[in-house]
Structures are given as C-alpha cells and as structure tokens.
Scaffold this motif. Structure first.
Motif, short mmCIF file in Angstrom:
data_model
loop_
_atom_site.label_atom_id
_atom_site.label_comp_id
_atom_site.label_asym_id
_atom_site.label_seq_id
_atom_site.Cartn_x
_atom_site.Cartn_y
_atom_site.Cartn_z
N ALA A 169 5.32 -3.84 7.22
CA ALA A 169 4.89 -3.32 8.52
C ALA A 169 4.91 -1.79 8.51
O ALA A 169 3.98 -1.13 8.99
CB ALA A 169 5.78 -3.87 9.63
N GLU A 170 5.97 -1.23 7.92
CA GLU A 170 6.06 0.23 7.80
C GLU A 170 4.95 0.77 6.91
O GLU A 170 4.33 1.79 7.21
CB GLU A 170 7.43 0.63 7.25
CG GLU A 170 7.66 2.12 7.25
CD GLU A 170 9.07 2.51 6.81
OE1 GLU A 170 9.20 3.61 6.24
OE2 GLU A 170 10.02 1.75 7.05
N ALA A 171 4.67 0.08 5.81
CA ALA A 171 3.58 0.49 4.92
C ALA A 171 2.24 0.47 5.67
O ALA A 171 1.44 1.41 5.55
CB ALA A 171 3.52 -0.43 3.70
N SER A 172 2.02 -0.57 6.44
CA SER A 172 0.78 -0.67 7.21
C SER A 172 0.69 0.45 8.25
O SER A 172 -0.38 1.03 8.46
CB SER A 172 0.68 -2.04 7.88
OG SER A 172 -0.56 -2.17 8.54
N ASP A 173 1.82 0.77 8.88
CA ASP A 173 1.85 1.87 9.84
C ASP A 173 1.51 3.20 9.18
O ASP A 173 0.84 4.05 9.77
CB ASP A 173 3.22 1.97 10.51
CG ASP A 173 3.48 0.83 11.49
OD1 ASP A 173 2.52 0.11 11.86
OD2 ASP A 173 4.66 0.64 11.86
N PHE B 274 15.16 -11.70 2.31
CA PHE B 274 13.99 -11.20 1.60
C PHE B 274 12.77 -11.18 2.52
O PHE B 274 12.03 -10.19 2.55
CB PHE B 274 13.72 -12.06 0.36
CG PHE B 274 12.53 -11.62 -0.42
CD1 PHE B 274 12.56 -10.45 -1.16
CD2 PHE B 274 11.35 -12.36 -0.40
CE1 PHE B 274 11.45 -10.03 -1.88
CE2 PHE B 274 10.25 -11.95 -1.11
CZ PHE B 274 10.29 -10.78 -1.86
N VAL B 275 12.56 -12.24 3.28
CA VAL B 275 11.42 -12.28 4.21
C VAL B 275 11.57 -11.18 5.25
O VAL B 275 10.60 -10.49 5.57
CB VAL B 275 11.30 -13.68 4.86
CG1 VAL B 275 10.28 -13.66 5.99
CG2 VAL B 275 10.91 -14.71 3.81
N ASP B 276 12.78 -10.98 5.76
CA ASP B 276 13.01 -9.93 6.74
C ASP B 276 12.75 -8.54 6.15
O ASP B 276 12.02 -7.73 6.73
CB ASP B 276 14.44 -10.02 7.27
CG ASP B 276 14.76 -8.89 8.24
OD1 ASP B 276 14.14 -8.84 9.32
OD2 ASP B 276 15.63 -8.05 7.91
N ARG B 277 13.33 -8.27 4.99
CA ARG B 277 13.17 -6.95 4.35
C ARG B 277 11.71 -6.66 4.01
O ARG B 277 11.21 -5.57 4.28
CB ARG B 277 14.01 -6.86 3.08
CG ARG B 277 15.48 -6.67 3.31
CD ARG B 277 16.25 -6.73 1.99
NE ARG B 277 17.64 -6.45 2.16
CZ ARG B 277 18.18 -5.24 2.02
NH1 ARG B 277 17.44 -4.22 1.66
NH2 ARG B 277 19.46 -5.07 2.21
N THR B 278 11.04 -7.62 3.39
CA THR B 278 9.64 -7.37 3.02
C THR B 278 8.75 -7.28 4.25
O THR B 278 7.82 -6.48 4.27
CB THR B 278 9.11 -8.45 2.05
OG1 THR B 278 9.27 -9.75 2.62
CG2 THR B 278 9.81 -8.37 0.70
N GLY B 279 9.05 -8.07 5.28
CA GLY B 279 8.27 -7.98 6.51
C GLY B 279 8.37 -6.61 7.15
O GLY B 279 7.36 -6.02 7.55
N PRO C 72 0.81 -1.22 0.00
CA PRO C 72 0.00 0.00 0.00
C PRO C 72 0.84 1.27 0.00
O PRO C 72 0.31 2.37 0.05
CB PRO C 72 -0.79 -0.12 1.31
CG PRO C 72 0.13 -0.87 2.21
CD PRO C 72 0.81 -1.87 1.30
N SER C 73 2.15 1.11 -0.06
CA SER C 73 3.05 2.26 0.02
C SER C 73 4.28 2.03 -0.87
O SER C 73 4.69 0.89 -1.08
CB SER C 73 3.50 2.45 1.48
OG SER C 73 4.57 3.34 1.57
N LEU C 74 4.86 3.11 -1.31
CA LEU C 74 6.09 3.03 -2.11
C LEU C 74 7.31 2.73 -1.25
O LEU C 74 8.43 2.66 -1.77
CB LEU C 74 6.30 4.35 -2.86
CG LEU C 74 5.20 4.75 -3.84
CD1 LEU C 74 5.53 6.09 -4.50
CD2 LEU C 74 4.98 3.68 -4.89
N VAL C 75 7.12 2.51 0.03
CA VAL C 75 8.23 2.24 0.95
C VAL C 75 9.05 1.03 0.52
O VAL C 75 10.24 0.92 0.89
CB VAL C 75 7.72 2.07 2.40
CG1 VAL C 75 6.98 0.76 2.58
CG2 VAL C 75 8.86 2.17 3.39
N SER D 27 -4.21 -5.65 3.64
CA SER D 27 -3.55 -6.11 2.42
C SER D 27 -2.05 -6.25 2.62
O SER D 27 -1.43 -7.18 2.10
CB SER D 27 -3.83 -5.15 1.26
OG SER D 27 -5.20 -5.18 0.92
N ALA D 28 -1.45 -5.34 3.36
CA ALA D 28 -0.01 -5.44 3.66
C ALA D 28 0.26 -6.69 4.49
O ALA D 28 1.22 -7.43 4.23
CB ALA D 28 0.48 -4.19 4.38
#
Length: 98
Positions: free
Chosen positions: A49-53, A40-45, A21-24, A65-66
C-alpha cells in the motif's frame, strides 16, 4: 522509481516470486526471516500500500501491480493456518547495509 522483487517460501515449501514497485519492502521484511502467515500478509499489505502511494505521489495514479501482488499473496496465504511460518528467501536488489 526503483522497483524490486522478493521471493518467499510458504509452509508447504512452495516458492512465490513477488513484485514491488518500490524498495519499501526492505522496511517491512528481512531476508532469512520467518513470519507467521498472518504477520506476513499484514506486513506485505502495508508495504505494498505504501509502495502504491509512492507511485501515486510521483505519477498521479495508484500502482495496479502492487495491488495485484497483495492479492496474490492473500490468495496464497489463504491455503495455510495463520500461525504457520513463511520465510523470506531473497530480495532483489538486496538492502544496502547501514
């Protein structure tokens, strides 16, 4: 709030299209870059989370959705060894050159 999609290629060649939901995501991933499955799992997680915040800050609720994207990535990643390689093949929109 701008949203984006990104596509990855898993170690067995399977492609996965993902939503943020974000360009982050541009702060965490690069097109053409290889990451271990664990990284990859760590970075995307962290990115999702930042996008959801960001959604929570703007609209007052977290982005389901995030969370769903993070869950889909974790589920797909469980099929591979942590040291196997994932490639980011596309991001839309593309990052703006600095």
């Amino acid at each position: 709030m701008p949203e984006m999609t990104f596509q990855v290629r898993w170690p067995d060649g399977a492609a996965q299209h993902c939503y943020s939901p974000s360009l982050v995501m541009h702060d965490y991933l690069r097109v053409g870059a290889d990451y271990t499955v664990a990284e990859f799992v760590d970075r995307t997680g962290r990115a999702l989370a930042e996008a959801s915040d960001r959604v929570r800050a703007k609209y007052g609720f977290a982005c389901t959705s995030a969370a769903a994207t993070a869950e889909q990535i974790a589920h797909a990643a469980a099929r591979y060894p942590a040291a196997a390689v994932v490639r980011v093949v596309a991001m839309d929109p593309a990052p703006v050159p600095s």
